[in-house]
Design a protein around this motif. Structure first.
Motif, short mmCIF file in Angstrom:
data_model
loop_
_atom_site.label_atom_id
_atom_site.label_comp_id
_atom_site.label_asym_id
_atom_site.label_seq_id
_atom_site.Cartn_x
_atom_site.Cartn_y
_atom_site.Cartn_z
N GLY A 1 0.80 -1.26 0.13
CA GLY A 1 -0.05 0.02 -0.17
C GLY A 1 0.74 1.19 0.03
O GLY A 1 1.84 1.39 -0.65
N LEU B 1 -10.40 9.00 4.61
CA LEU B 1 -9.69 7.72 4.39
C LEU B 1 -10.86 6.70 4.58
O LEU B 1 -10.88 5.40 4.48
N VAL C 1 -12.49 5.57 7.17
CA VAL C 1 -12.24 4.40 8.38
C VAL C 1 -13.50 4.78 9.26
O VAL C 1 -14.28 5.82 9.07
N ARG D 1 -6.66 -2.38 8.06
CA ARG D 1 -5.49 -2.11 7.19
C ARG D 1 -5.00 -0.72 7.24
O ARG D 1 -4.05 -0.22 6.43
N THR D 2 -5.60 0.36 8.14
CA THR D 2 -5.18 1.59 8.07
C THR D 2 -4.84 2.01 9.27
O THR D 2 -5.30 1.72 10.51
N VAL E 1 -1.80 3.09 4.72
CA VAL E 1 -3.06 2.30 4.15
C VAL E 1 -2.54 1.23 3.53
O VAL E 1 -1.86 1.13 2.21
N ASP F 1 -3.48 -2.09 0.98
CA ASP F 1 -4.65 -2.49 0.02
C ASP F 1 -5.37 -3.89 0.28
O ASP F 1 -4.41 -4.72 0.59
N PRO G 1 -8.02 -0.90 1.33
CA PRO G 1 -8.12 -0.05 2.60
C PRO G 1 -9.42 -0.49 3.13
O PRO G 1 -9.66 -0.10 4.34
N GLU G 2 -10.56 -0.93 2.49
CA GLU G 2 -11.92 -0.96 3.14
C GLU G 2 -12.16 -2.21 4.18
O GLU G 2 -13.10 -2.41 4.57
N HIS H 1 -11.95 -4.08 7.41
CA HIS H 1 -11.76 -3.55 8.78
C HIS H 1 -11.64 -4.92 9.69
O HIS H 1 -12.32 -5.83 9.45
#
Length: 369
Positions: A88, A110, A112, A166-167, A195, A197, A199-200, A202
């Motif tokens: 990322g 971002l 989150v 992932r953030t 971040v 890859d 990123p979505e 959780h």
């Protein structure tokens, strides 16, 4: 489990250039007339990129912050060398606006969860320069508060942290805590973003208020043997700390000087912890990452990314050579990275990106389990 979590954080926090990020870092540079002394932390003005600059596709530098140099790859130091892949992107920014507002803007931008907003991620601290007395048995932890608590006397630092899947985000503004008796508090105003890859996703979550929530619960417990559940962050108005005039202006370490400006105790006496000859520090270093140590520094080193990594690696002649990973971003820029061991089993991470015909931008981090 703890070591597994720390390993995930080390990957997130000490190593991130997403595919398709070849244009990140391109943006407006402050004019020669801009006064760098107006910024809350020492930084090379020519290295700054203004709000609106791309950090990654669809992700821009937000108002109240300035990107230092460019986004860099996030690489996995634990994977086999030579894989030429990145996880990322990561970036270091200077915060020149309200740190709470800046933090919340990036949480939203971002995408989150709302749980990562400043109320859950940030604490305010009143720190003082340590003395021989306060560093010994008489040590008193600095006073801390949630941003929804009433202001304290002497508060001079705000620090925020959030890992959501992932953030990873980390911010410190105000006074830098110094590790040695008699040292001088210095100013910080840094934001780190990492971040992976995609990123979505959780899952694992950690926030900057977690320890304070637990400490408050322990203080309020009637039965010390009971199972303690962290208290919620108090609801209410947020109070931004008054950070001005609490520390001397930070400096840019010069070649031959400690790359951490004396903030990282574990780099004492480590040749690899010095700014290389002919290198240029781009922004004052900071302790940002949530691990043992947590150093973040950015320097420009002459040569290709592999050459830049080799320069730092060569300073630690007693260690095994770095197993260098190399690759290119979507814009064709070369990158290289790897890890070396410093004193006490701590790990210095190096991520270098070819950003100039004759030099590379290098992100230096340090963490331990």
């Amino acid at each position: 489990m703890v070591r597994a979590v720390l390993r995930v954080l080390a990957v997130l926090c000490t190593v991130l250039l997403a595919a398709g990020c070849g244009d990140e870092g391109e943006g407006t540079v402050p004019s020669a007339d801009d006064d760098a002394k107006d910024l809350p932390v020492a930084v090379v003005p020519e290295a700054l990129r203004q709000p609106g600059t791309l950090l990654a596709p669809g992700i821009e530098v937000q108002a109240g912050s300035l990107l230092v140099a460019t986004s860099l790859p996030l690489i996995d130091f634990y994977s086999d060398p030579g894989t030429a892949s990145s996880l990322g992107w990561q970036a270091v920014l200077v915060v020149d606006g309200d740190p709470i507002a800046v933090w919340n803007q990036y949480v939203e931008h971002l995408d989150v969860p709302e749980s990562a907003r400043a109320e859950r991620s940030c604490i305010v601290t009143a720190i003082t320069a340590p003395t021989k007395e306060t560093m010994g048995n008489n040590f008193v932890p600095p006073a801390k508060r949630f941003i929804t608590d009433a202001p304290m006397d002497g508060e001079n630092r705000i620090e925020c942290f959030a890992t959501v899947g992932r953030t990873t985000m980390a911010l410190a503004a105000g006074a830098a805590a110094c590790p040695e008796a008699g040292c001088e508090l210095r100013s910080v105003a840094h934001l780190y973003l990492g971040v992976m890859d995609p990123p979505e996703e959780h899952g694992y979550e950690q926030f900057g208020t977690d320890q304070l929530r637990f400490d408050r619960a322990v203080e309020a417990a009637d039965d010390p043997n009971a199972v303690i559940e962290p208290l919620p962050v108090p609801a209410g108005q947020t109070f931004t700390p008054q950070l001005g005039g609490t520390a001397s202006r930070s400096e840019l370490p010069k070649p031959g000087e400690r790359i951490d400006d004396g903030l990282d105790y574990y780099l004492n006496g480590t040749p690899a912890g010095l700014v290389p000859a002919d290198a240029h520090t781009l922004v004052a270093p900071a302790m940002l990452l949530q691990c043992n140590s947590g150093l973040v520094a950015l320097v420009e080193i002459p040569g290709s990314p592999a050459d830049a990594v080799a320069v730092v690696d060569g300073a630690a002649s007693g260690d095994d050579p770095i197993k260098v990973q190399q690759g290119t971003d979507s814009g064709g820029r070369l990158w290289a990275g790897g890890q070396i061991t410093t004193a006490g089993g701590y790990y210095m991470g190096l991520v270098a990106l070819h950003t100039d015909d004759e030099a590379s931008t290098v992100l230096v981090t340090e963490c331990g389990d």
